[in-house]
Design an enzyme around this catalytic site. Structure first.
Site, mmCIF file in Angstrom:
data_model
loop_
_atom_site.group_PDB
_atom_site.id
_atom_site.type_symbol
_atom_site.label_atom_id
_atom_site.label_comp_id
_atom_site.label_asym_id
_atom_site.label_seq_id
_atom_site.Cartn_x
_atom_site.Cartn_y
_atom_site.Cartn_z
ATOM 1 N N ARG A 11 10.238 18.078 6.006
ATOM 2 C CA ARG A 11 9.634 19.016 5.066
ATOM 3 C C ARG A 11 10.144 18.758 3.649
ATOM 4 O O ARG A 11 11.339 18.620 3.428
ATOM 5 C CB ARG A 11 10.003 20.437 5.503
ATOM 6 C CG ARG A 11 9.610 21.509 4.540
ATOM 7 C CD ARG A 11 8.134 21.779 4.603
ATOM 8 N NE ARG A 11 7.749 22.741 3.587
ATOM 9 C CZ ARG A 11 6.511 23.205 3.450
ATOM 10 N NH1 ARG A 11 5.561 22.796 4.267
ATOM 11 N NH2 ARG A 11 6.231 24.065 2.515
ATOM 12 N N ILE B 139 15.109 28.375 7.998
ATOM 13 C CA ILE B 139 14.894 27.020 7.457
ATOM 14 C C ILE B 139 13.421 26.624 7.592
ATOM 15 O O ILE B 139 12.850 25.995 6.711
ATOM 16 C CB ILE B 139 15.821 26.003 8.173
ATOM 17 C CG1 ILE B 139 17.257 26.205 7.700
ATOM 18 C CG2 ILE B 139 15.366 24.559 7.916
ATOM 19 C CD1 ILE B 139 18.290 25.372 8.430
ATOM 20 N N GLU C 189 24.821 39.494 31.818
ATOM 21 C CA GLU C 189 26.039 38.978 32.460
ATOM 22 C C GLU C 189 27.267 39.250 31.597
ATOM 23 O O GLU C 189 28.105 38.382 31.388
ATOM 24 C CB GLU C 189 25.867 37.496 32.828
ATOM 25 C CG GLU C 189 24.737 37.348 33.834
ATOM 26 C CD GLU C 189 24.737 36.037 34.599
ATOM 27 O OE1 GLU C 189 25.812 35.443 34.760
ATOM 28 O OE2 GLU C 189 23.650 35.631 35.041
ATOM 29 N N GLY D 102 11.009 28.619 7.421
ATOM 30 C CA GLY D 102 10.161 29.487 6.607
ATOM 31 C C GLY D 102 9.039 30.072 7.439
ATOM 32 O O GLY D 102 9.238 30.420 8.609
ATOM 33 N N GLY D 103 7.856 30.127 6.871
ATOM 34 C CA GLY D 103 6.710 30.726 7.562
ATOM 35 C C GLY D 103 6.414 30.050 8.889
ATOM 36 O O GLY D 103 6.054 30.701 9.866
ATOM 37 N N GLY E 112 25.848 49.552 34.032
ATOM 38 C CA GLY E 112 25.574 48.241 33.468
ATOM 39 C C GLY E 112 26.892 47.532 33.250
ATOM 40 O O GLY E 112 27.409 46.868 34.151
ATOM 41 N N GLY F 68 29.273 32.912 36.372
ATOM 42 C CA GLY F 68 27.991 33.273 35.776
ATOM 43 C C GLY F 68 28.063 33.245 34.263
ATOM 44 O O GLY F 68 27.156 32.751 33.588
#
Lengths: 380, 323, 248
Positions: free
Chosen positions: A268, A337, A363, A339-340, A131, A242
């Site tokens: 929000r 930020i 890469e 949240g859910g 690799g 690359g």
């Protein structure tokens, strides 16, 4: 020094942004959920000229500079890195090497359709046991006089199935180690090539990644790029570019997540005010923005060096290292930020977070980039 | 200043927009010491014409309909310009609509008049003549100064209340000295819009957005519209997805409307959408997301599931109507 | 047939509109300028028609009345496929001045069909097309939602107040189009972007044109009152409020 983009560069950036916001966004969630290859987007981007951006127009490319490439990669990656990685591989890893080191015949036969995006290519370097250490190639390309006989296995091949042309690294002279490696152009449909299953990935799920097995595959001699034993050098030169493609991709993932977090924080409300007004959020956004700007300048610098024919390998390593780390950090914080909402797919930031992780790995891992950078600073 | 209005009618009946225009013209003429003349084409019956007098029109110019087989804006422009000169009008007023938008600019050229469309309210000053109109598709207002002796203006929809200001009204036949222009075109097909309430004229509009999830879910919206006698509209994504025809798209790049009451159902309220509806008198927003920007523009809001709220609302309206 | 598409350059439709402190003009800093969306649709349709084999359209050009800073936006029109562009170098104060400058170019360059968007997303004049037609003494059609061209005629659909008409017209004429004429504006290809530089963008000097209507000041819309929230379980409450408080 000039930090101003040209009008053409701005227009290219806008074209990529428009395509991403108008088209990629429509089916990105579905393609991600079901690992669907984005065939129609690849075709549309080819028609727009994004598959051979920097190739000379005489070989059907768009003849753009590397800055434009960075801009396009960033914009596409803000929305969908599964698509941008296909663009990056075709441009940086396939077209580049053919144009730079290929013969006229090879360019005529392979580069032209690749640059037009009629077909796409893949770059085969990684192996099950090679690799980060690319010098130890186990795939063999035995010299049989007028052809090479190829045996071995390649791993993690982006476009493994969808590519028509492979640029394959294989060992011809094991005793010469890295100097014995050759780069071969291989027709994907040659007898003896089999594919492993589609990899079920954490992110970038809409690009097709496979392992590719070669069993007595015959590759004509004229398909070798450069002189005998040039393969490793080609691979290293190719990866310099690359890295810049992936750096810009990571930059896009980071800025895409940042833009979403910024927008969300202005809409929000919590504790009676938009969360943007809470310092814990505002400072986080300031830090995101600063890190992203650093990454953008590193990418532009590396691209500028390349366009001015100066060495840019270390610059692109710094760009990739910084942008990949930034992408991971920014996407994680963007989820926080939200949240859910950030944890569900509809808001896109969790997907960007999954995509960011790969930019630290492929890469050249972040560790390899640091190796390249550290070797360079010690050498002076 | 004396004012000429073009009192268009729909099969002999004056729409609300024309009566608003008459009331507006009366207020303008009154402020500047002049009278209102109305140009009426075709042949509306007496009681309809009386309505103009009740709204402040002192003189009606009756003229044959220049509309032959096809509407030709050149013929109307010639007619209006000639009527303006005949009546000595220094202000020619139109109500808003496709025909006015096709005719009024030509009248302005013919009369060498300054032009303003979408004007709201009486002039801020007469000397110089300064009038307010909306710009940037409802995102701001601008004051236009018109320096020519004659002014041509289109009054914004729903921007003036009809007032009872009866005056003595005379009716004259008006024969303009104009010749019909050479056609240069032919109308090969006409589709009359029947039944459905036209979006631009509607008092009440029920509009759906992406929150409805699919074009197949429009029934609950149609039911609500049916109970209110409302026209249907939609947001841009809905038209782009092909859930509804583009004629229903309301917003900055679609139709700009100003109904009395606008229901935004499952529409988040992107700034481009707001541009198309901001002149509505009352906006009601129904959305599952309490933070949707539409609530900043709405007078009344309900946070909840459309698929429950809309049918319940339809029931409540039907109940009230039956009482 | 030679087609001219009139093009105004407006702030991106997502822009928050702000004015300079004296409220006399638009605050242009930070604004991204785009081709007026309706004009862009007009251009899109004109290009689609030119690409059809039997349309008889030989040229599609765009024109803008304005100063040099609009050139990058005009370049985009060339990048998506317009053959050439004209810019009359004058800051026109109103629709009449724009129409007057246009009429001069249309006459000189012998265009057959002029297409304009039915409105402009900035000052919403929606008058230029009809004024131009009157100045040229041409027939004109507004509220057009479909356009096809044959050798020496065009077929259009016009949405009037209460009906939709299909019309065959013989140019020269002016049409103003609305949404529906084309689906999406085109994204320029990279080759188109690079090629735009070599296409002609002619800067023309203005002829004397007097108008008599101009903006003198602007105003921001008044703050709307706060939204009153209603319990989703009590729709009858909303119905009451609409009837009593909103008089509807």
């Amino acid at each position: 020094m000039n930090f101003e983009l040209t009008e053409e560069q701005k227009m290219i950036q806008q074209a990529a942004r428009d395509y991403a916001n108008r088209e990629l966004i429509l089916d990105v969630l579905e393609r991600d959920a079901n690992s669907i290859y984005p065939a129609k987007h690849v075709k549309a981007l080819a028609d727009l000229g994004f598959m051979g951006m920097m190739v000379d127009p005489k070989y059907n490319g768009s003849g753009m500079d590397t800055i434009s490439y960075v801009l396009a990669m960033e914009e596409l990656s803000k929305v969908d890195s599964s698509v941008s990685v296909i663009v990056s591989v075709n441009n940086s890893l396939v077209c580049y090497g053919l144009e730079e080191f290929g013969t006229e015949e090879q360019k005529e036969k392979y580069l032209k359709p690749l640059a037009r995006g009629e077909i796409i290519g893949a770059f085969l370097l990684s192996e099950p046991e090679a690799g980060s250490d690319a010098t130890s190639q186990h795939t063999l390309a035995e010299d049989k006089g007028d052809y090479y006989l190829v045996n071995g296995t390649k791993n993690w091949i982006t476009n493994g199935n969808s590519a028509s042309v492979y640029i394959l690294m294989a060992q011809t002279h094991p005793e010469l180690k890295s100097k014995g490696i050759n780069a071969l152009i291989v027709d994907r449909h040659s007898p003896g090539i089999t594919l492993g299953p589609h990899e079920d990935k954490m992110g970038m799920r809409s690009s097709d990644t496979h392992s590719v097995m070669f069993t007595d595959v015959k590759v004509p001699k004229e398909n070798r790029i450069g002189p005998d034993g040039f393969g490793f050098k080609l691979a290293m030169k190719t990866l310099e570019g690359g890295r810049l493609g992936i750096a810009s991709q990571a930059l896009g993932i980071a800025s895409g997540a940042y833009e979403r977090a910024l927008k969300y924080s202005k809409e929000r409300k919590a504790f009676g005010t938009e969360i943007f007004h809470h310092q814990s959020v505002a400072f986080k956004l300031a830090e995101m923005y600063t890190r992203i700007e650093c990454g953008r300048l590193l990418c532009f610098h590396a691209a500028w060096l390349k366009d001015n024919h100066q060495p840019y390998g270390v610059a692109s390593a710094m760009a990739k290292y910084h942008c990949a780390e930034t992408a991971m950090w920014v996407t994680t914080e963007a989820v926080q930020i939200h949240g859910g909402y950030g944890y569900v797919k509809e808001y896109h930031v969790e997907r960007l977070m999954r995509e960011a992780k790969l930019t630290q790995i492929y890469e050249g891992t972040s560790e390899i980039q640091k190796l390249i950078i550290s070797r360079d600073i010690f050498s002076h | 200043m004396s004012v000429l209005i073009y009192a268009s009618h729909d099969g002999g009946k004056f729409p609300k927009s024309v009566l608003e225009l008459a009331s507006y013209a009366f207020a303008l003429a009154n402020k500047t010491g002049g009278q209102v003349t109305a140009l009426v084409t075709g042949n509306p019956v007496g009681p309809e014409l009386d309505k103009l007098g009740k709204s402040g029109v002192s003189k009606i110019l009756l003229t044959p309909e220049p509309m032959g087989p096809a509407f030709d804006n050149r013929a109307y422009a010639a007619l209006l310009a000639s009527a303006a000169q005949a009546s000595g009008a220094s202000c020619v007023l139109f109500s808003d609509g496709a025909i006015s938008r096709a005719v009024a600019p030509r009248v302005a050229v013919r009369l060498q008049a300054g032009y303003a469309a979408g004007v709201m309210g009486l002039p801020e000053s007469i000397e110089p003549f300064r009038i307010r109109r909306s710009v940037f598709t409802g995102k701001a207002y601008g004051f236009v100064e018109i320096t020519s002796p004659v002014k041509v203006m289109i009054l914004a929809r729903n921007s003036w209340q009809i007032a009872e200001t009866p005056v003595a009204c005379t009716i004259e036949n008006f024969i303009p000295g104009i010749t019909a222009p050479e056609a240069g075109f032919e109308v090969v097909k006409v589709e009359e819009q029947t039944g459905a309430i036209r979006l631009q004229d509607a008092e009440v509009v029920v509009s759906g957005g992406r929150g409805l999830k699919s074009g197949d879910n429009w029934k609950i919206l149609e039911d609500l519209a049916g109970s209110l006698g409302a026209a249907m509209a939609c947001s841009r994504p809905v038209a782009d997805e092909g859930w509804r025809p583009h004629q229903e798209h309301v917003g900055q790049t679609g139709k700009v409307i100003a109904p009395n009451l606008y229901f935004a159902c499952g529409i988040s309220g992107a700034i481009q959408h707001i541009g198309g509806i901001s002149s509505s008198r009352v906006i009601v927003a129904i959305n599952k997301d309490p933070e949707a920007p539409i609530f900043q523009f709405a007078r009344f809001g309900i946070v909840g599931d459309l698929f429950q709220v809309l049918p319940a609302l339809t029931q409540a309206i039907k109940k009230l109507k039956s009482e | 047939m030679k087609i001219l598409v009139c093009m105004s350059v407006v702030p991106d439709t997502t822009t928050q509109i702000r004015f300079k402190p004296d409220m006399n003009s638009l605050e242009t800093s930070g604004i991204q300028w785009i081709i007026n969306p309706w004009d862009e649709l007009a251009l899109t349709r004109a290009l689609e028609i030119r690409e059809q084999p039997d349309s008889g359209v030989t040229q599609v050009s765009v024109i803008h009345i304005g100063l040099k800073d609009a050139d990058p936006v005009i370049q985009k029109a060339l990048a998506v496929g317009a053959d050439s562009a004209y810019r009359v170098n004058v800051a026109a104060a109103g629709a009449m001045e724009v129409a007057c400058q246009l009429s001069e170019v249309v006459k000189k360059e012998h265009f057959d069909l002029v297409i304009a968007g039915h409105d402009s997303a900035d000052y919403n004049g929606s008058a230029v097309g009809e004024m131009l037609a009157e100045l040229l003494d041409w027939i004109s059609f507004s509220s057009i939602c479909s356009l096809a061209a044959a050798k020496d005629s065009i077929t259009i659909e016009r949405e009037m107040d209460t009906r939709t008409e299909t019309i065959i017209a013989h140019p020269p004429c002016v049409i103003t189009i609305q949404k529906g004429i084309a689906k999406d504006p085109r994204i320029p290809s990279l080759r188109g972007i690079m090629g735009a530089r070599s296409k002609p963008l002619l800067q023309l000097e203005p002829i004397p044109c007097a108008g008599s209507a101009a903006f003198v000041k602007f105003e921001n819309p008044a703050q709307r009152s706060k939204c009153r929230m209603i319990d989703p379980a009590k729709p009858e409450e909303l119905v009451e409020l609409l009837r009593n408080e909103a008089n509807v």
